[in-house]
Every structure is written in structure tokens, then in C-alpha cells.
Design an enzyme around this catalytic site. Structure first.
Site, mmCIF file in Angstrom:
data_model
loop_
_atom_site.group_PDB
_atom_site.id
_atom_site.type_symbol
_atom_site.label_atom_id
_atom_site.label_comp_id
_atom_site.label_asym_id
_atom_site.label_seq_id
_atom_site.Cartn_x
_atom_site.Cartn_y
_atom_site.Cartn_z
ATOM 1 N N LYS A 69 1.879 -2.898 9.055
ATOM 2 C CA LYS A 69 3.087 -2.080 8.928
ATOM 3 C C LYS A 69 4.269 -2.897 9.425
ATOM 4 O O LYS A 69 4.249 -3.414 10.553
ATOM 5 C CB LYS A 69 2.958 -0.794 9.741
ATOM 6 C CG LYS A 69 4.222 0.063 9.748
ATOM 7 C CD LYS A 69 4.019 1.343 10.530
ATOM 8 C CE LYS A 69 3.060 2.243 9.825
ATOM 9 N NZ LYS A 69 3.605 3.522 9.426
ATOM 10 N N VAL A 90 3.834 -0.543 4.409
ATOM 11 C CA VAL A 90 2.482 -0.940 4.783
ATOM 12 C C VAL A 90 1.910 -1.812 3.673
ATOM 13 O O VAL A 90 1.925 -1.427 2.496
ATOM 14 C CB VAL A 90 1.571 0.275 5.023
ATOM 15 C CG1 VAL A 90 0.161 -0.180 5.406
ATOM 16 C CG2 VAL A 90 2.146 1.171 6.105
ATOM 17 N N ASP A 129 4.005 14.199 13.562
ATOM 18 C CA ASP A 129 4.109 14.155 12.099
ATOM 19 C C ASP A 129 2.729 14.295 11.462
ATOM 20 O O ASP A 129 2.370 13.551 10.558
ATOM 21 C CB ASP A 129 4.778 12.848 11.660
ATOM 22 C CG ASP A 129 5.257 12.903 10.208
ATOM 23 O OD1 ASP A 129 5.420 14.021 9.681
ATOM 24 O OD2 ASP A 129 5.454 11.832 9.602
ATOM 25 N N LEU A 183 0.816 -1.213 0.000
ATOM 26 C CA LEU A 183 0.000 0.000 0.000
ATOM 27 C C LEU A 183 0.849 1.262 0.000
ATOM 28 O O LEU A 183 0.431 2.290 -0.530
ATOM 29 C CB LEU A 183 -0.934 0.003 1.212
ATOM 30 C CG LEU A 183 -1.944 -1.143 1.288
ATOM 31 C CD1 LEU A 183 -2.745 -1.051 2.579
ATOM 32 C CD2 LEU A 183 -2.869 -1.126 0.078
ATOM 33 N N GLY A 184 2.011 1.206 0.625
ATOM 34 C CA GLY A 184 2.870 2.381 0.690
ATOM 35 C C GLY A 184 4.153 2.066 1.423
ATOM 36 O O GLY A 184 4.244 1.062 2.144
ATOM 37 N N GLY A 212 10.245 6.123 5.100
ATOM 38 C CA GLY A 212 11.622 6.062 5.545
ATOM 39 C C GLY A 212 11.889 4.980 6.568
ATOM 40 O O GLY A 212 13.013 4.491 6.685
ATOM 41 N N MET A 213 10.860 4.572 7.331
ATOM 42 C CA MET A 213 11.107 3.607 8.394
ATOM 43 C C MET A 213 10.304 2.319 8.265
ATOM 44 O O MET A 213 10.606 1.338 8.925
ATOM 45 C CB MET A 213 10.808 4.235 9.758
ATOM 46 C CG MET A 213 9.358 4.603 9.977
ATOM 47 S SD MET A 213 9.030 5.222 11.638
ATOM 48 C CE MET A 213 9.235 3.727 12.595
#
Length: 534
Positions: free
Chosen positions: A46, A31, A151, A23-24, A27-28
Site C-alpha cells: 500500500k 494497493v 471503517d 490491485l485497488g 481516497g488515500m
């Protein structure tokens, strides 16, 4: 190896979760859409990048934060179902941390904004304010348990097919900044420079009001279709967050009323003490303003977006053998009159009204204007500009001061993007006392109180049911705090502490700190202002 590290099609947790589509990725973590074979449902999982997963201390922090977030229950928060560590089904390596979340069928808020920008230049103000109010409702729940998001941006807000707002990634940024990881490679970035609060850019501790600044940036972007501060480099953006005043949203979108300008201006104050004290207060104001709006399509003024930090190069590095002129445009002379520059200017049509610029409406009363330099906790290095006689010497303090500001911004941004400051303080109204100062003495402000229920109905610890979470007493008046503690039958010890910012009797520090687990049988230590400076 594929973009997702070759995880698609593999399983976690003994085969319970099968990873499907990516899905995406960030940087860390990445998902994935996954299938829960036990409950026969779709979930989002995740997974940490393998570099971070190898550090045991970070995995532990990640687990604790995930457990805390899993206890958050709110319609505007993406629900966390499960968390753990598991080796992939055919991987003999170290276990990989993961978080199982609800799968939100929809699109990121950024995509919704892009669609509105293509159609009409920006998002309609009433729609933007109601979305912002829902984001703040989620933050209110998070802040109550001491989790600062750090964030907030359109990319971390999802809109379902029924237009329900869902905020994601609670506590993850905090885990990344805990200092337990040594990862500093390119790409290991936590947070987005365009949405950082000034205190984050300077590497200072953050609290709930830092999230409210980021929400203000997001609201500005929604109603104008552009960011208030943007540039080609993170340094220039950090400089702008600390030094430059944002333009009024109505100068970009003429359909916006004065109330929206005033709301955004308060959220984007450089000094945290001058922002909304809580997410609840800002949410209430968003809903009030939204209810007062007349439906109107955005009217965007054509023109390029201003580049943030435009004067940083010529100010810090002036041309050789030339006198350095004061920076032009929106760049302020650094730290004059105070460490965060001049207060955010109001549009001309707002200056004639009281409150925060809501004509014929009952808004917040306008506080007397005070220099930011009076708020000592946020001073870097006080400047006392004296009379100057012009010429080359006049520019020397400006160059040196600007260099100090730029270096502070650089150091703060580097610290934020690598380890950062834990910033354990919980959110709360830390506005200094309004009592008059005389001979260095600041009198008590008895209006700062805490409800006794904060003690008698204190939240239980996430990890130990025999312990409680410490309420936030900071900046509250001592009599109110003592009544709260006495109502819960806890023991306390009061110690004096020099301070003439928040007034005599204000609780300046507490042990244990707000949000920490404590045994009700232990003694709470309160450090209370004497009203006098050191």
C-alpha cells in the site's frame, strides 16, 4: 499518467520490492501486487497518494500506526510485514510511505455477497453469522491494543480461496483522522457514510463500540442483501444513522429467525452504551445464534429499498406559508423522547419474549427501558416538550429542533470526513449504573470490576520496552481498580469528580489515558464519581 500514478513496474526500498499489478485504489492510497526479491514471494504494498506523502507529520503518524498494526497477530487479520519510506527507483522526489502486507488470494466480502444475492437474494444466515464472528475475532485483538478500525465494511474484509476471513486496513482510518493533515479535497474521504456509527456522524469521539455498530450494519447487509440506511447524499445517510430506526432484517428476509433480529437490533442501538460492550461479547452471540439456526435459504420480500433521510428536507425546510405536518414513515420526531429518538422497535413476534427475543433460549436479560436522555454523556441539547395547543405554533419547536439535528449531523459529518475527532477512549462496557437515583444521587455499582491481571500482565509499549500500556479503568468500580493497581505495585492518586450517571465509586477519567504508554514508577491519577451531579 495511469490510474496508479505510474508506479507499476517500478521499485521500492532500494529495489527489494518491485510493484506489479494495481490491485485497488482509494481516497488515500493505492494497493499493488509486488514481488519481494529478497524472500522471493508475492506481497501486497500500500502506497500513500503523493499529496499526503508530502506532509511530514502525517507520514510519521502513518509509520507509528503501521508499526502498531504490525504487532497484531491473528489468523483473521492481514499480516503486515514491513513499513517505511522510500523514493521510487527513478524518482528524485520526496520519499513515499508504504506498507508491505501479506498478499491474500481471494476476493472481497462484497463480491462474495454480490454472488449470493444473484443466486438467492442474500447470504444464508449461518454463513453470514460465522463470517461476522471472524471479523469480530479480529476486532477483539485490535481493540485490546487500543486500535479502533473506524471503517468496517465488506470492502475491507477479504475471503481467501479457503474461505478464511481477513480484515484489512487496521489503524489507517485512525491515522487519517489524527488532525495532522490539512487535506480536504474532494475524494479524500475516510470511512463510508453507510457504515458510520451515530457518534461518528455527529463528530464525537469513538471507541470500540463504534466498530460494533459498523459490524451490525454489515451483518444486516449480508442477511438481507441491502443496507438499512441508504440515500443519495451523505447528509441524508448521516441523519438516518442518528435519527431513524432500522427495520427488522426479517421484514426483508422472512427466513431469518427472531434471534437474528434481536442481535442486529442490539448492535444498531443509537446509544453506544446499549450495544454489545465488547467485540468478544458480540462474537459469542453470533456463534450461539448460528449454532441454533436451522439451514434455510433466504426468502427475500420483493420491493425497493427504503430511502434513508426521506423526511429531512420537508422537516428542516418546510413549504412557505404552509403548516408543517409531522414527518411520516420511519422518520422520528427529532430528539423526542431523547437525543437519539425512540429505542429501536422490535418486531411484533419478539415483544412477547424476554431477553433479546430468543424464544426457548437463554439470552441476555432484558434491561429496564430507560429514556436515552438519562445517559448524559451523549446528550446534545435536552428537549422538554410541553403541552401544545395545536396550530402553527406547535410546529415551531419541531422545525427548530430538526434544524439543530440536521446542522449537528452536517457539522459532525464534515468533521469526520476532514480531520475528525481522535477519540482516544479504549473500548469497554460504559453502561450506566443500575442503582436507583434519589435526589440526584446515584449509588455505587460494584459489579463493574477489572481483572488484576490487566495490571500485573500489562502489555509492553510498542516504542519503549521500559514502559507499559495503561489498562482501561474507565467506568470500573474504584475498589476493583485499586486492587488491580496494588497487585502491580503501582502508585495512584484518587480525586473526586461530580457524576450521577455511572454511580458513586466509578472511575470517570484516568491519567494516563487507557492505551497510552506510561512509566510504572509514575503516579496514576484516578477521577472517581461522587454519585452526585454538579
Amino acid at each position: 499518467m495511469s490510474q496508479d500514478g505510474g508506479f507499476t513496474g517500478r521499485s521500492l526500498a532500494g529495489g527489494r520490492y518491485r510493484l506489479l499489478d494495481l490491485l485497488g485504489t482509494g481516497g488515500m492510497a493505492s494497493v499493488h501486487l509486488a514481488h519481494d526479491r529478497v524472500l522471493d514471494r508475492q506481497v501486497a504494498i500500500k502506497t500513500l497518494h503523493s499529496e499526503l506523502g508530502r506532509e511530514a507529520a502525517f507520514r510519521e503518524r502513518f509509520r507509528r500506526e503501521a508499526q502498531a498494526v504490525a504487532k497484531l497477530s491473528h489468523p483473521n487479520i492481514v499480516t503486515v510485514f514491513d513499513t517505511g519510506e522510500s523514493a521510487l527507483d527513478d524518482d528524485g522526489g520526496a520519499p513515499m510511505p508504504y506498507i508491505v502486507m501479506e498478499y491474500v488470494e481471494g476476493q472481497p466480502l462484497g463480491s462474495v455477497l454480490d454472488a449470493d444475492v444473484r443466486r438467492q437474494g442474500a447470504m444464508p444466515a449461518d454463513k453470514a453469522l460465522r463470517i461476522t464472528a471472524d471479523v469480530l475475532a479480529a476486532l477483539e485483538i485490535s481493540h485490546e491494543v487500543g486500535l479502533v478500525h473506524r471503517d468496517i465494511k465488506p470492502g475491507n474484509v477479504m475471503m481467501t480461496r479457503r474461505d478464511v476471513v481477513k480484515v484489512m486496513d487496521f489503524g489507517i482510518a485512525r491515522a487519517m483522522q489524527s488532525g495532522v493533515t490539512s487535506m480536504t479535497q474532494t475524494g479524500m474521504v475516510v470511512g463510508t457514510p453507510q457504515y458510520l456509527s451515530p457518534e461518528q456522524a455527529l463528530g464525537r469521539g469513538v471507541d470500540a463500540r463504534s466498530d460494533l455498530y459498523s459490524v451490525g450494519i454489515m451483518l444486516f447487509q449480508l442477511v438481507t442483501g441491502r443496507l438499512p440506511f441508504d440515500a443519495d447524499s451523505p447528509l441524508a445517510i448521516a441523519y438516518a444513522h442518528v435519527q431513524e430506526a432500522p427495520v427488522a432484517p426479517s421484514s426483508v428476509n422472512q427466513a431469518l429467525p427472531p434471534a437474528v433480529d434481536a442481535l442486529v437490533a442490539r448492535a444498531l442501538r443509537k446509544n453506544p452504551n446499549e450495544r454489545f460492550p465488547t467485540a468478544e461479547a458480540m462474537r459469542d452471540e453470533c456463534l450461539r445464534v448460528a449454532a441454533s439456526l436451522q439451514p434455510a435459504a433466504p426468502h427475500i420480500i420483493a420491493g425497493p429499498s427504503p430511502q434513508a433521510g426521506a423526511g429531512i428536507g420537508s422537516t428542516v425546510f418546510p413549504p412557505i406559508d404552509q403548516h408543517t405536518p409531522p414527518p411520516s414513515g420511519p422518520v422520528q420526531t427529532p430528539y423526542q423522547p431523547g437525543p437519539y429518538g425512540a429505542p429501536t422497535p422490535q418486531p411484533a413476534h419478539l415483544q412477547q419474549h424476554q431477553g433479546y427475543g430468543y424464544p426457548q433460549q437463554g439470552g441476555y436479560p432484558t434491561a429496564p427501558q430507560q429514556g436515552y436522555g438519562q445517559t448524559q454523556p451523549y446528550n446534545l441539547s435536552p428537549q422538554h416538550p410541553g403541552p401544545s395547543s395545536g396550530g402553527g405554533k406547535r410546529n415551531v419547536p419541531l422545525i427548530v429542533t430538526a434544524a439543530v439535528v440536521a446542522l449537528a449531523a452536517i457539522g459532525g459529518l464534515v468533521a469526520y470526513l476532514s480531520n475528525g475527532d481522535e477519540g482516544k477512549r479504549a473500548g469497554g462496557d460504559a453502561k450506566p449504573s443500575a442503582s436507583a437515583t434519589k435526589n440526584g444521587y446515584k449509588g455505587p455499582d460494584t459489579s463493574k470490576t477489572i481483572d488484576a491481571e490487566k495490571c500485573t500482565d500489562a502489555r509492553e509499549s510498542f516504542d519503549d520496552e521500559t514502559k507499559l500500556q495503561m489498562p482501561n479503568f474507565q467506568y470500573s468500580y474504584i475498589d476493583s481498580v485499586q486492587d488491580c493497581i496494588q497487585a502491580a505495585r503501582w502508585s495512584k492518586k484518587v480525586l473526586p469528580m461530580p457524576d450521577n450517571i455511572f454511580g458513586k465509586g466509578a472511575v470517570m477519567k484516568q491519567v494516563p489515558a487507557a492505551g497510552e504508554d506510561f512509566d510504572p514508577e509514575d503516579t496514576i491519577t484516578l477521577y472517581v464519581s461522587t454519585g452526585y451531579p454538579n
